[in-house]
Design a protein around this motif. Structure first.
Motif, PDB file in Angstrom:
ATOM      1  N   GLY A  32      74.247  20.963  53.497  1.00  8.70           N
ATOM      2  CA  GLY A  32      75.462  21.652  53.092  1.00  8.70           C
ATOM      3  C   GLY A  32      76.680  20.736  53.178  1.00  8.70           C
ATOM      4  O   GLY A  32      77.486  20.667  52.238  1.00  8.70           O
ATOM      5  N   PHE A  33      76.806  20.031  54.303  1.00  3.31           N
ATOM      6  CA  PHE A  33      77.922  19.099  54.459  1.00  3.31           C
ATOM      7  C   PHE A  33      77.763  17.886  53.543  1.00  3.31           C
ATOM      8  O   PHE A  33      78.757  17.324  53.075  1.00  3.31           O
ATOM      9  CB  PHE A  33      78.052  18.655  55.916  1.00  3.31           C
ATOM     10  CG  PHE A  33      78.821  19.623  56.763  1.00  3.31           C
ATOM     11  CD1 PHE A  33      80.167  19.868  56.523  1.00  3.31           C
ATOM     12  CD2 PHE A  33      78.207  20.302  57.803  1.00  3.31           C
ATOM     13  CE1 PHE A  33      80.884  20.765  57.299  1.00  3.31           C
ATOM     14  CE2 PHE A  33      78.914  21.202  58.580  1.00  3.31           C
ATOM     15  CZ  PHE A  33      80.265  21.438  58.339  1.00  3.31           C
ATOM     16  N   GLN A  91      86.166  23.737  52.977  1.00  3.25           N
ATOM     17  CA  GLN A  91      84.839  23.852  53.571  1.00  3.25           C
ATOM     18  C   GLN A  91      84.433  25.319  53.714  1.00  3.25           C
ATOM     19  O   GLN A  91      85.288  26.212  53.755  1.00  3.25           O
ATOM     20  CB  GLN A  91      84.805  23.177  54.949  1.00  3.25           C
ATOM     21  CG  GLN A  91      85.093  21.695  54.936  1.00  3.25           C
ATOM     22  CD  GLN A  91      84.017  20.885  54.242  1.00  3.25           C
ATOM     23  OE1 GLN A  91      82.850  21.299  54.208  1.00  3.25           O
ATOM     24  NE2 GLN A  91      84.388  19.746  53.694  1.00  3.25           N
ATOM     25  N   VAL A  92      83.134  25.538  53.816  1.00  5.47           N
ATOM     26  CA  VAL A  92      82.613  26.892  54.042  1.00  5.47           C
ATOM     27  C   VAL A  92      81.824  26.955  55.345  1.00  5.47           C
ATOM     28  O   VAL A  92      81.273  27.995  55.694  1.00  5.47           O
ATOM     29  CB  VAL A  92      81.709  27.343  52.870  1.00  5.47           C
ATOM     30  CG1 VAL A  92      82.519  27.441  51.595  1.00  5.47           C
ATOM     31  CG2 VAL A  92      80.535  26.390  52.682  1.00  5.47           C
ATOM     32  N   ASP A  93      81.768  25.842  56.080  1.00  5.15           N
ATOM     33  CA  ASP A  93      81.022  25.793  57.338  1.00  5.15           C
ATOM     34  C   ASP A  93      81.863  25.097  58.389  1.00  5.15           C
ATOM     35  O   ASP A  93      82.894  24.477  58.074  1.00  5.15           O
ATOM     36  CB  ASP A  93      79.688  25.055  57.128  1.00  5.15           C
ATOM     37  CG  ASP A  93      78.680  25.328  58.243  1.00  5.15           C
ATOM     38  OD1 ASP A  93      79.021  26.067  59.184  1.00  5.15           O
ATOM     39  OD2 ASP A  93      77.555  24.806  58.157  1.00  5.15           O
ATOM     40  N   LYS A 119      72.076  22.814  57.290  1.00  8.50           N
ATOM     41  CA  LYS A 119      73.465  22.528  57.664  1.00  8.50           C
ATOM     42  C   LYS A 119      73.839  21.113  57.225  1.00  8.50           C
ATOM     43  O   LYS A 119      74.931  20.885  56.678  1.00  8.50           O
ATOM     44  CB  LYS A 119      73.653  22.679  59.172  1.00  8.50           C
ATOM     45  CG  LYS A 119      75.111  22.632  59.633  1.00  8.50           C
ATOM     46  CD  LYS A 119      75.210  22.900  61.120  1.00  8.50           C
ATOM     47  CE  LYS A 119      76.668  22.996  61.574  1.00  8.50           C
ATOM     48  NZ  LYS A 119      77.321  24.240  61.147  1.00  8.50           N
TER      49      LYS A 119
END
Length: 276
Positions: free
Chosen positions: A247-248, A205-207, A244
């Motif tokens: 993104g997920f 993940q990046v978040d 957000k």
């Protein structure tokens, strides 16, 4: 019109519609006394209150846009859970249902628990049992939350859920009940207007998940924290949550891969139940 005169403007709007205060209060899922306080400018209405009242009155889209713009002058509002408890959790569920009935696209990100629209009765009971409710209050609240789920079968609506894998492994109910909850998610994922995705623990993940939030169309974001519920309406802030969510969505598993993941976790729970 500004927010300070919104209450009296709502009263005039209701009276011109010919609808009685009692009927509008019922349609807005609030008490008659609360509506009276709003109309007489004793209590300032929240964005949610205004949305529910306008929906109950049945105004045109143009009128609704004008009044909602005034309500959104204060673009962020925070309501402590203790105040929601005073209102009553069952009535709160009715308010949410009224708002969801006016929403074409609902996006919900949940890193904490199974989304309410997808919960089994046993899971709902476990969620609210910790709220120190009487048995009567608990039963009303469970019934009100389950009643919201009929929206999943409504035409012209779309639901997108993103859930972290940790939610599916959190032992809020016994293993057998959690297995049934996963079966419910698998079943709901096959509905044509429902998209359920899971952020797998094995996926880089990046978040960070942060907290749960729901996005109603492109209008409002509702955020749940430990102490309060926050409603955001500023388009710039709404856009942050949309980004957000998307993104997920891009890293989460969906479709048959998502169902295979859930089936694997469910089977683990069933084996655990068998071995005691």
């Amino acid at each position: 019109m500004n927010k300070s005169s919104l209450g009296s403007a709502l009263r005039e709007l209701r009276e011109s519609s010919g609808k009685e205060a009692k009927a509008v209060a019922r349609g807005a899922a609030m008490s008659r006394s609360k509506l009276s306080k709003i109309e007489n400018q004793i209590t300032a209405p929240s964005v949610t209150d205004v949305d529910c009242i306008l929906t109950a009155i049945g105004v045109s889209d143009e009128v609704k846009a004008e009044y909602m713009a005034a309500a959104r002058e204060a673009a962020t509002e925070v309501t402590a859970w203790r105040l929601i408890r005073r209102l009553g959790y069952s009535r709160k569920q009715q308010q949410v249902q009224a708002l969801e009935s006016q929403t074409a696209l609902l996006r919900l990100f949940q890193p904490s628990l199974v989304p309410g629209l997808l919960q089994t009765p046993e899971y709902v009971r476990a969620v609210f049992a910790r709220r120190s409710l009487t048995e009567e209050q608990l039963e009303r609240t469970i019934g009100a939350r389950l009643a919201r789920q009929s929206a999943l079968y409504s035409e012209g609506k779309a639901f997108r859920f993103i859930i972290t894998e940790s939610v599916l492994r959190w032992r809020i109910v016994p293993s057998l009940m959690m297995a049934a909850q996963l079966d419910r998610l698998i079943s709901a994922s096959r509905l044509p207007n429902v998209d359920i995705r899971v952020v797998a623990q094995s996926t880089p993940q990046v978040d960070f998940p942060g907290h749960s939030f729901s996005i109603k169309d492109e209008r409002t974001v509702t955020i749940e924290t430990v102490h309060a519920e926050t409603v955001v309406t500023d388009p710039r802030d709404v856009a942050l949550y949309v980004a957000k969510f998307e993104g997920f969505s891009g890293t989460a598993v969906a479709g048959d891969d998502m169902r295979s993941l859930l089936e694997g976790i469910r089977d683990e729970l069933l084996r655990e139940q068998e071995t005691g």
